[in-house]
Design a protein around this motif. Sequence first.
Motif, PDB file in Angstrom:
ATOM      1  N   SER A  74      52.370  45.126  43.551  1.00  0.00           N
ATOM      2  CA  SER A  74      53.773  45.443  43.818  1.00  0.00           C
ATOM      3  C   SER A  74      53.851  46.292  45.072  1.00  0.00           C
ATOM      4  O   SER A  74      52.912  47.019  45.418  1.00  0.00           O
ATOM      5  CB  SER A  74      54.411  46.182  42.636  1.00  0.00           C
ATOM      6  N   SER A 130      60.721  35.218  35.739  1.00  0.00           N
ATOM      7  CA  SER A 130      59.464  35.073  36.475  1.00  0.00           C
ATOM      8  C   SER A 130      58.526  34.038  35.890  1.00  0.00           C
ATOM      9  O   SER A 130      57.781  33.392  36.632  1.00  0.00           O
ATOM     10  CB  SER A 130      58.740  36.427  36.552  1.00  0.00           C
ATOM     11  N   GLU A 178      54.800  44.262  37.960  1.00  0.00           N
ATOM     12  CA  GLU A 178      53.341  44.303  38.086  1.00  0.00           C
ATOM     13  C   GLU A 178      52.699  44.651  36.749  1.00  0.00           C
ATOM     14  O   GLU A 178      51.702  44.025  36.334  1.00  0.00           O
ATOM     15  CB  GLU A 178      52.944  45.323  39.139  1.00  0.00           C
ATOM     16  N   PHE A 213      53.084  41.630  33.946  1.00  0.00           N
ATOM     17  CA  PHE A 213      52.262  40.435  34.116  1.00  0.00           C
ATOM     18  C   PHE A 213      50.796  40.758  34.360  1.00  0.00           C
ATOM     19  O   PHE A 213      49.968  39.838  34.408  1.00  0.00           O
ATOM     20  CB  PHE A 213      52.823  39.575  35.242  1.00  0.00           C
ATOM     21  N   ALA A 214      50.458  42.021  34.483  1.00  0.00           N
ATOM     22  CA  ALA A 214      49.044  42.383  34.570  1.00  0.00           C
ATOM     23  C   ALA A 214      48.330  42.119  33.253  1.00  0.00           C
ATOM     24  O   ALA A 214      47.106  41.977  33.225  1.00  0.00           O
ATOM     25  CB  ALA A 214      48.904  43.858  34.960  1.00  0.00           C
ATOM     26  N   ILE A 236      56.171  31.500  38.013  1.00  0.00           N
ATOM     27  CA  ILE A 236      54.724  31.679  38.087  1.00  0.00           C
ATOM     28  C   ILE A 236      53.999  30.463  37.514  1.00  0.00           C
ATOM     29  O   ILE A 236      52.988  29.998  38.044  1.00  0.00           O
ATOM     30  CB  ILE A 236      54.298  32.967  37.343  1.00  0.00           C
ATOM     31  N   THR A 268      48.280  40.733  39.727  1.00  0.00           N
ATOM     32  CA  THR A 268      49.560  41.249  40.216  1.00  0.00           C
ATOM     33  C   THR A 268      49.385  42.417  41.180  1.00  0.00           C
ATOM     34  O   THR A 268      48.410  43.174  41.100  1.00  0.00           O
ATOM     35  CB  THR A 268      50.440  41.718  39.039  1.00  0.00           C
ATOM     36  N   VAL A 324      46.694  35.695  35.610  1.00  0.00           N
ATOM     37  CA  VAL A 324      47.626  36.252  36.593  1.00  0.00           C
ATOM     38  C   VAL A 324      47.066  37.556  37.138  1.00  0.00           C
ATOM     39  O   VAL A 324      46.643  38.425  36.372  1.00  0.00           O
ATOM     40  CB  VAL A 324      49.021  36.507  35.984  1.00  0.00           C
ATOM     41  N   ASN A 338      47.978  34.832  42.104  1.00  0.00           N
ATOM     42  CA  ASN A 338      48.267  36.143  42.690  1.00  0.00           C
ATOM     43  C   ASN A 338      49.775  36.280  42.876  1.00  0.00           C
ATOM     44  O   ASN A 338      50.389  35.524  43.634  1.00  0.00           O
ATOM     45  CB  ASN A 338      47.558  36.302  44.033  1.00  0.00           C
ATOM     46  N   VAL A 339      50.362  37.225  42.162  1.00  0.00           N
ATOM     47  CA  VAL A 339      51.816  37.411  42.174  1.00  0.00           C
ATOM     48  C   VAL A 339      52.135  38.776  42.785  1.00  0.00           C
ATOM     49  O   VAL A 339      51.616  39.809  42.332  1.00  0.00           O
ATOM     50  CB  VAL A 339      52.407  37.311  40.755  1.00  0.00           C
TER      51      VAL A 339
END
Length: 213
Positions: free
Chosen positions: A135, A205, A122, A125-126, A209, A133, A131, A106-107
Amino acid sequence: MGDFASPSCRNALFRAMTRLFLVLPRLLIRTIEDKQMTHPENRAARRVAARKHGDSKRAPTDRGFQQKNWKLLYLRHNKLHRARQLGKIWPPKEWKKLMADIEPVNVLFICSKNQWRSPTGEAVFARVDGVATRSAGTAKSARRQVSVGDIRWADVILVMEDKHANRLRADFRQEVAYKRLHVLDIPDDYQYMDEDLIALIREKSERLIFPNG
């Protein structure tokens, strides 16, 4: 013998020999040219001539290069070996199965107004397997203001500037104490989904991550 020894006879013999030496090279050159004219000019013509002469068992030349065994290039263990050399998981369905079996990372991306930078992170990386995401923004006027639920949800928090990290530590001191909080150092100079912004977010990132990737 007296006639052959006469000057006139010797002159006639000398003229005959001289003509012979002049004509003989011309005959040799013409013979060589005739042979060259009958020699095939290219490879296709030589193959046709070889077939006419029954030379069909002659193996084709490879010009010094070793012929590849193309069947071996498509075997499963060769593909797997090449994928390991590149650091990838093969076949792709194995990667998808692996990602489905593990919990996603979860980022949470944070900027000021949640308008340009954090929504771009967001969105980028979605699309990455493994991953999840979100924002948000730190400003009260943010399109989506960061909340306690966002902080607790996140495994990794990526903020764009130092002021965002300081704001999170001031507002959510206990929640961020044991979170992986990183500053990307990306200024507010880009529009949403700008190509340069996407490249910067990817570059800074990915190693945060996936620290073991």
